[in-house]
Write a protein that holds these residues in place. Structure first.
Motif, PDB file in Angstrom:
ATOM      1  N   PRO A 106      -1.804   2.086   4.293  1.00 54.16           N
ATOM      2  CA  PRO A 106      -2.018   0.635   4.328  1.00 54.16           C
ATOM      3  C   PRO A 106      -3.847   0.364   5.000  1.00 54.16           C
ATOM      4  O   PRO A 106      -4.008   1.447   5.637  1.00 54.16           O
ATOM      5  CB  PRO A 106      -0.878  -0.321   5.227  1.00 54.16           C
ATOM      6  CG  PRO A 106      -0.216   1.067   6.189  1.00 54.16           C
ATOM      7  CD  PRO A 106      -0.041   2.179   4.708  1.00 54.16           C
ATOM      8  N   ARG A 107      -4.409  -0.603   4.409  1.00 58.70           N
ATOM      9  CA  ARG A 107      -5.698  -0.757   4.520  1.00 58.70           C
ATOM     10  C   ARG A 107      -5.570  -2.364   5.382  1.00 58.70           C
ATOM     11  O   ARG A 107      -5.585  -3.069   4.712  1.00 58.70           O
ATOM     12  CB  ARG A 107      -6.515  -0.416   3.559  1.00 58.70           C
ATOM     13  CG  ARG A 107      -7.296   1.408   3.431  1.00 58.70           C
ATOM     14  CD  ARG A 107      -7.745   1.226   1.942  1.00 58.70           C
ATOM     15  NE  ARG A 107      -7.201   3.393   1.213  1.00 58.70           N
ATOM     16  CZ  ARG A 107      -8.047   4.097   1.771  1.00 58.70           C
ATOM     17  NH1 ARG A 107      -8.784   3.020   3.110  1.00 58.70           N
ATOM     18  NH2 ARG A 107      -7.902   4.978   1.929  1.00 58.70           N
ATOM     19  N   ALA A 108      -6.397  -2.295   6.702  1.00 57.96           N
ATOM     20  CA  ALA A 108      -6.350  -3.543   6.943  1.00 57.96           C
ATOM     21  C   ALA A 108      -7.200  -4.784   6.040  1.00 57.96           C
ATOM     22  O   ALA A 108      -8.494  -3.848   5.561  1.00 57.96           O
ATOM     23  CB  ALA A 108      -6.546  -3.479   8.598  1.00 57.96           C
ATOM     24  N   VAL A 150      -7.521 -11.022  10.232  1.00 59.96           N
ATOM     25  CA  VAL A 150      -6.763  -9.780   9.793  1.00 59.96           C
ATOM     26  C   VAL A 150      -5.397  -9.235   9.112  1.00 59.96           C
ATOM     27  O   VAL A 150      -4.317 -10.017   9.704  1.00 59.96           O
ATOM     28  CB  VAL A 150      -7.010  -8.896  11.042  1.00 59.96           C
ATOM     29  CG1 VAL A 150      -7.183  -7.204  10.502  1.00 59.96           C
ATOM     30  CG2 VAL A 150      -8.746  -9.310  11.927  1.00 59.96           C
ATOM     31  N   PHE A 151      -5.495  -8.634   7.967  1.00 59.22           N
ATOM     32  CA  PHE A 151      -3.886  -8.188   7.776  1.00 59.22           C
ATOM     33  C   PHE A 151      -4.424  -6.834   7.063  1.00 59.22           C
ATOM     34  O   PHE A 151      -5.111  -6.615   6.804  1.00 59.22           O
ATOM     35  CB  PHE A 151      -3.596  -9.883   6.268  1.00 59.22           C
ATOM     36  CG  PHE A 151      -4.439 -10.013   5.659  1.00 59.22           C
ATOM     37  CD1 PHE A 151      -3.901  -9.396   4.126  1.00 59.22           C
ATOM     38  CD2 PHE A 151      -5.800 -10.236   5.392  1.00 59.22           C
ATOM     39  CE1 PHE A 151      -5.531  -9.657   3.066  1.00 59.22           C
ATOM     40  CE2 PHE A 151      -6.529 -10.288   4.247  1.00 59.22           C
ATOM     41  CZ  PHE A 151      -5.819  -9.743   3.340  1.00 59.22           C
ATOM     42  N   ILE A 152      -2.601  -6.669   6.905  1.00 54.82           N
ATOM     43  CA  ILE A 152      -2.431  -5.678   6.232  1.00 54.82           C
ATOM     44  C   ILE A 152      -1.358  -6.170   4.546  1.00 54.82           C
ATOM     45  O   ILE A 152      -0.903  -6.541   4.668  1.00 54.82           O
ATOM     46  CB  ILE A 152      -1.923  -4.629   7.158  1.00 54.82           C
ATOM     47  CG1 ILE A 152      -2.349  -3.701   7.815  1.00 54.82           C
ATOM     48  CG2 ILE A 152      -1.543  -3.381   6.139  1.00 54.82           C
ATOM     49  CD1 ILE A 152      -2.288  -2.633   9.014  1.00 54.82           C
ATOM     50  N   PRO A 153      -2.556  -6.030   3.232  1.00 58.47           N
ATOM     51  CA  PRO A 153      -1.662  -6.638   2.285  1.00 58.47           C
ATOM     52  C   PRO A 153      -0.416  -5.847   2.325  1.00 58.47           C
ATOM     53  O   PRO A 153      -0.147  -4.989   2.010  1.00 58.47           O
ATOM     54  CB  PRO A 153      -2.823  -5.836   1.005  1.00 58.47           C
ATOM     55  CG  PRO A 153      -3.958  -5.677   1.986  1.00 58.47           C
ATOM     56  CD  PRO A 153      -3.663  -5.526   3.152  1.00 58.47           C
ATOM     57  N   GLY A 154       0.953  -5.975   2.003  1.00 57.58           N
ATOM     58  CA  GLY A 154       2.158  -5.606   1.323  1.00 57.58           C
ATOM     59  C   GLY A 154       2.837  -5.198   3.012  1.00 57.58           C
ATOM     60  O   GLY A 154       3.876  -5.394   2.646  1.00 57.58           O
ATOM     61  N   LEU A 155       1.931  -5.572   4.095  1.00 57.86           N
ATOM     62  CA  LEU A 155       3.396  -5.717   4.968  1.00 57.86           C
ATOM     63  C   LEU A 155       2.364  -7.288   5.716  1.00 57.86           C
ATOM     64  O   LEU A 155       1.937  -7.513   6.019  1.00 57.86           O
ATOM     65  CB  LEU A 155       2.036  -4.490   5.886  1.00 57.86           C
ATOM     66  CG  LEU A 155       2.491  -3.428   5.829  1.00 57.86           C
ATOM     67  CD1 LEU A 155       1.782  -2.438   6.490  1.00 57.86           C
ATOM     68  CD2 LEU A 155       4.410  -3.226   5.564  1.00 57.86           C
ATOM     69  N   PRO A 156       4.034  -7.788   6.776  1.00 59.40           N
ATOM     70  CA  PRO A 156       3.632  -8.426   7.540  1.00 59.40           C
ATOM     71  C   PRO A 156       3.221  -8.602   8.578  1.00 59.40           C
ATOM     72  O   PRO A 156       3.951  -8.933   9.974  1.00 59.40           O
ATOM     73  CB  PRO A 156       5.656  -8.650   7.694  1.00 59.40           C
ATOM     74  CG  PRO A 156       5.837  -7.876   7.646  1.00 59.40           C
ATOM     75  CD  PRO A 156       5.088  -6.842   7.096  1.00 59.40           C
TER      76      PRO A 156
END
Length: 119
Positions: free
Chosen positions: A56-58, A69-75
């Motif tokens: 994962p990459r923020a 700020v988010f991490i694609p594919g993670l909640p």
């Protein structure tokens, strides 16, 4: 969730069975020695978790005067009026996510015949 922790190497030696039992059950087990803190982890659970593909990459987005700020594919996400507020909220979200994963790790079981872990 119970946590097994020893504040010294001497205490850890006296309670080594408890630390190992906690690690085998997937619980947090740590030992502090001087300024360092070390985790005791069941090797098969660790191997299974590390083998799971995840990179994962923020990502950070500024939009409508706010930051996200988010991490694609993670909640996991954090929002704020400033970049620092969004990062602070993201740190809190990451800590909560880590706690959830700790609980998830403790529920892994083996198939028995193959010794493989499953969720």
């Amino acid at each position: 969730m119970s946590i097994a922790h020893s504040d010294s190497y001497t205490e850890a030696r006296a309670h080594l069975k408890d630390l190992l039992d906690a690690a085998e059950r997937g619980r947090v087990a740590t030992v502090r020695r001087d300024a360092a803190r070390t985790a005791v982890v069941d090797v098969e659970r660790l191997r299974f978790s590390l083998a799971s593909p995840s990179t994962p990459r923020a990502q950070v987005v500024a939009e409508a005067g706010e930051w996200s700020v988010f991490i694609p594919g993670l909640p996991i996400a954090g929002d704020g009026e400033t970049f620092d507020e969004a990062i602070t909220e993201m740190i809190v979200a990451l800590r909560e996510y880590a706690e959830d994963w700790q609980e998830h790790l403790s529920t892994l079981r083996t198939t028995g015949t193959t010794g493989r872990w499953y969720r």
